[in-house]
Structures are given as structure tokens and as C-alpha cells.
Design an enzyme around this catalytic site. Structure first.
Site, PDB file in Angstrom:
ATOM      1  CG  HIS A 268     -16.256 -56.163  86.174  1.00 37.06           C
ATOM      2  ND1 HIS A 268     -15.426 -56.349  87.238  1.00 37.06           N
ATOM      3  CD2 HIS A 268     -16.926 -57.345  86.026  1.00 37.06           C
ATOM      4  CE1 HIS A 268     -15.572 -57.576  87.709  1.00 37.06           C
ATOM      5  NE2 HIS A 268     -16.472 -58.211  86.991  1.00 37.06           N
ATOM      6  CG  HIS A 307     -13.574 -52.354  94.626  1.00 35.13           C
ATOM      7  ND1 HIS A 307     -14.428 -53.184  95.303  1.00 35.13           N
ATOM      8  CD2 HIS A 307     -13.039 -53.085  93.616  1.00 35.13           C
ATOM      9  CE1 HIS A 307     -14.396 -54.371  94.735  1.00 35.13           C
ATOM     10  NE2 HIS A 307     -13.566 -54.340  93.705  1.00 35.13           N
ATOM     11  CG  ASP A 363      -8.807 -53.254  86.768  1.00 32.33           C
ATOM     12  OD1 ASP A 363      -8.202 -54.273  86.420  1.00 32.33           O
ATOM     13  OD2 ASP A 363     -10.028 -53.207  86.946  1.00 32.33           O
TER      14      ASP A 363
END
Ligand code: ACO
Length: 433
Positions: A268, A307, A363
Site C-alpha cells: 500500500h 493497482h 507510488d
């Protein structure tokens, strides 16, 4: 018969049932009437990791993962990132509408007013070892705040809730910056409330002996944009944790400490830290094909890719890529960017990633900017937690006032031993008579 229904035939009994379909969903409790006999508990759904279960109605954030669309309260993320400040977006997320001039001024004032930490919290921070992970410190400090504000447990009082929300939004940058300074053995820098939200954060992180810290406007704006991009993301792992903990009526500090703990994991919000470690490990553009080969062979993941919801380019990654170029103009180009760009190029042309619809997520590039801002990799998940605070708290509040919500309590399919009796030889601890 209405079109908005689903008819199910139970082949075990031959019986048919018609249940309503609302907003493209059926209600799992409607399945409980489907039984094989009076002893039967009724049909349940089995959905580990919530792959196809909506746990709430929500009016905050919309994602269309196939099209790569992200909206906060209806506004596209790219428009917000280009035209708003983080505090404006935080207000939008919390209250549902953008603030007018007076509302923004009042909101900014309220947040500034609460940036300081109780001195005892500072002392608590000093007790961590010099090499403690800042995310561990962040989680502990957020949790500790509940002991300073015990009235926060009046979660059904709207004014009280708003007060705690302002406190948390205001204090998380201070906690984050203190955790960084502690790790460096540097004195804590108190908030400078003349500065903007990101500007003050940079001040608390990097001020040294100068009388007043002046943030570089490009870096300040880049940080503001990163904060906007991370403000909310509907029902992700940490938000689900926030809602689940809050559903027991725990105070928002305790619930948010749990949400931050969920964010910490490498799958995460901890992924940005892992991306940087991965890029350093690859070390050179020439090593990219070999690394991709290993990922495809099942030796680890391409961190910052993939994702649960986006099966297209994460719109946040696109905006971060643009912001990165502006940061490079000020601080110079990161040598890691070439490796990242090559990884993206190779992956997006590779059958393995194409068929699985794996694209860069938020990210993938954020860590490179944080690194260019001189932040150590351990700080990256904390940099995610600061702006996500408003998302967690808004989602928590939505859950608290939702009459359909109760304490979160999933069912299970029991796979353990059937009932059995203890034998005298099974126990070894003498029990006092
Ligand atoms: N690298 C290589 N293969 C991947 C990756 C990746 N990053 N992500 C998924 N896959 C593969 C899986 O191995 C699986 O392959 P298979 O069908 O051959 O078994 C397939 O793609 C589907 O992946 P799942 O793991 O089932 O997808 P899920 O929705 O459960 O996981 C997740 C999503 C956790 C984000 C995953 O893509 C991942 O681990 N990515 C790397 C970590 C990361 O970047 N996390 C940040 C997410 S964004 C955020 O939280 C802010």
C-alpha cells in the site's frame, strides 16, 4: 416483474427467489432467505479481500479504474492539482464544496492554530531510538494524541468531530517533521504559521540556523500537488481500516493510528519506499531487461506498478511525472529517473504487463520527487500519511453519520476442527484448586 431484480434458482432445492438490484448491486443479506431447510443459516457470499463487495455508499471520491479517472467530490484530479491548494482540496473533501474566500481564510486560520504539539508529545518522541522508522513513530504519536484529547471519543457530536479533524490535519505535518528530525539528531523546529501548509512542513523539516526559513516556491508547490494527489482514494486498505476501527466508536486518533499502520505495508503506502529501494538495486538502465525478466519469472514484483482498481494509467502518476520535471529544474535530475523511465517503457510494451493491465501507480514516481527533496526513503510512507489524513477522517465521518452502518463484522467459513472434548492428558499447566 420489475427489471431491477435478480431471480436466483437454488438447484439444491429447486426454489426460485427474486431480489432487488439497486445501483448495480444486490444486498448480501437478501441471500439469507435462500436455505436448504430450517436449520440452514442461509446463503452467504465469500469474498476474501473484498474483490467484488461494496462495503458502503460514499459521496467523496470516484474512481473509474478502466478509464483511469479520479474525481474528488466530482472534480477531476488534474484540474484540482493544477488550480487548487492542498488546503482548498482538503476543505472540498471534508465539506463537499470548495470554500469561498472567507471560508478558506477561516479554514487556513483554524489549521494554523492547531499545528503545535503538546510538549509532552515532544518528550515522547525523544524516547524512540535514533534509528526508529518514522512511520512507527508517526503511528505511535497519532495514537498518543487520543490521550491528550479524551473528549474525542464523543464521536456522535458533530462539533467535536470537526474539532478533532482540524487538530489532526494541523498536527500531522508537525509529527512527521519531528520524526524526521529525531532520526537525524536535529533539534525540533516549531511550526511557522506565516507559511503555507507545505511551506511550513518544509520549514519544520529543513530549517537550520537561519532566523526565518523561506521555502523554495517550486518545491513548495510540488509538495502541495503531491499532497492533493494523495488526499483520498475511496475504499482502499487503510481507509477500510479507518472505517472498520471507527465503526466500534473508537476515537478518531486511535482509528487513524490503525489506518496509518495499514498504509505502512509495502503493498500500500509503503510501496513508494520499496520503489526507491528497487531502483537503487537495479542501479543502471542496462540492468532493466534482466530485472523485468526476474519479475516475470515470479522473483518479486515491479514495485509501483499495478493497482486493485486502476487497470489503466493511474492519473496521479501522470501528474507526478509532470511535477517531477519542475522539481528537476530546481534541484537537478535524479539519476534514478532514467531507470524508472526505462522500466516503464519496457513494462508497457511487455506482454506480461499488458495482459495483466499493470500500469505505473501513484507510488512509482512520487518517491523520486521525495528523494530529490532530500527525504530519506523511510519518510516516504509518512509523506503519504500527511495528506491522506483528510481522506481518512472524511471517510470516517461519513461512516459515523451513515444510518446504514454498524460495527464492521464480517462472516467466515469455519474450516477448523469439529467439536471435541478435552482429555485429562491434553493439559500440562497445574490449575490451582
Ligand atoms: N509486478 C509484477 N506482477 C504483478 C504486479 C507487479 N507490481 N502487480 C500485480 N502483478 C501480477 C500478479 O502477480 C498477478 O499475476 P497472475 O495473474 O499471473 O497471478 C496479476 O498481476 C494480478 O495481480 P494481483 O496481485 O491479483 O492484483 P491485486 O489487485 O490483488 O494487487 C497490488 C494490487 C497489491 C497493488 C499489486 O499490483 C502489487 O503488489 N503492486 C506492487 C505494490 C504497489 O505498487 N503497491 C502500491 C499500490 S497503490 C497504493 O496503495 C497507493
Amino acid at each position: 416483474m420489475s427489471e431491477n431484480t435478480l431471480t436466483i434458482t437454488d438447484n439444491r432445492t429447486g426454489k426460485s427467489y427474486t431480489i432487488p438490484v439497486t445501483d448495480g448491486t444486490i444486498r448480501a443479506p437478501d441471500l439469507r432467505q435462500i436455505k436448504t431447510g430450517p436449520e440452514d443459516f442461509g446463503l452467504m457470499t465469500y469474498d476474501p479481500a473484498f474483490m467484488n463487495t461494496a462495503s458502503t455508499r460514499s459521496a467523496i471520491t470516484f474512481i473509474d479504474g478502466d478509464k483511469g479517472i479520479l474525481l474528488y467530490r466530482g472534480y477531476p484530479i488534474d484540474q484540482l492539482a493544477e488550480q487548487c491548494s492542498y488546503l482548498e482540496v482538503a476543505y472540498l473533501i471534508l465539506f463537499g464544496e470548495l470554500p469561498d474566500k472567507a471560508q478558506l481564510a477561516a479554514w487556513q486560520h483554524d489549521i494554523r492554530y492547531h499545528t503545535f504539539l503538546h510538549e509532552n508529545l515532544k518528550a515522547l518522541m525523544h524516547e524512540f531510538r535514533y534509528d526508529a522508522h518514522p512511520m512507527g513513530m508517526f503511528i505511535s504519536m497519532v495514537s498518543a494524541l487520543s490521550t491528550f484529547y479524551p473528549e474525542a471519543n464523543k464521536v456522535d457530536d458533530a462539533d467535536n468531530r470537526l474539532y478533532q479533524i482540524k487538530r489532526l490535519v494541523a498536527k500531522v505535518p508537525t509529527i512527521a517533521a519531528f520524526s524526521y528530525r529525531h532520526g537525524r539528531g536535529l533539534p525540533f523546529v516549531y511550526p511557522d504559521n506565516d507559511l503555507s501548509y507545505p511551506g511550513n512542513f518544509l520549514n519544520m523539516m529543513f530549517k537550520m540556523s537561519e532566523a526565518k526559513y523561506t521555502p523554495n516556491p517550486v518545491l513548495e508547490r510540488a509538495l502541495d500537488i503531491l499532497f492533493i494527489l494523495h488526499a483520498d482514494h475511496e475504499q482502499n486498505c487503510s481507509t477500510n481500516a479507518m472505517r472498520a476501527i471507527g465503526s466500534s466508536r473508537a476515537d478518531p486518533y486511535s482509528a487513524m493510528a490503525g489506518a496509518a499502520a495499514a498504509l505502512y505495508g509495502p503493498l500500500h503506502g509503503g510501496a513508494n519506499e520499496q520503489v526507491l529501494r528497487m531502483l537503487r538495486q537495479i542501479g543502471d538502465v542496462r540492468n532493466v531487461p534482466e530485472f523485468i525478466k526476474r519479475v516475470k519469472g515470479g522473483e518479486g514484483k515491479l514495485m509501483g506498478f499495478g493497482h486493485r482498481v486502476y487497470k489503466n494509467y493511474d492519473p496521479r502518476a501522470r501528474i507526478i511525472k509532470r511535477t517531477m520535471d519542475q522539481v528537476f529544474d530546481v534541484v537537478g535530475r535524479s539519476p534514478l529517473i532514467d531507470i524508472a523511465l526505462e522500466l516503464e517503457r519496457v513494462a508497457l510494451e511487455d506482454e506480461y504487463f499488458i495482459t495483466r493491465k499493470l500500469y505505473p501507480n501513484v507510488d512509482f514516481y512520487s518517491g523520486i520527487i521525495y528523494q530529490m527533496l532530500n527525504l530519506p526513503v523511510e519518510m516516504f510512507p509518512v509523506m503519504f500519511a500527511i495528506p491522506r489524513t483528510i481522506g481518512w477522517l472524511t471517510q470516517w465521518q461519513e461512516m459515523i453519520v451513515d444510518p446504514e452502518q454498524k460495527i464492521a463484522r464480517p462472516r467466515q467459513i469455519y474450516t477448523g476442527s469439529p467439536r471435541r472434548d478435552l482429555k485429562a492428558t491434553d493439559t500440562h499447566e497445574p490449575i490451582p484448586a
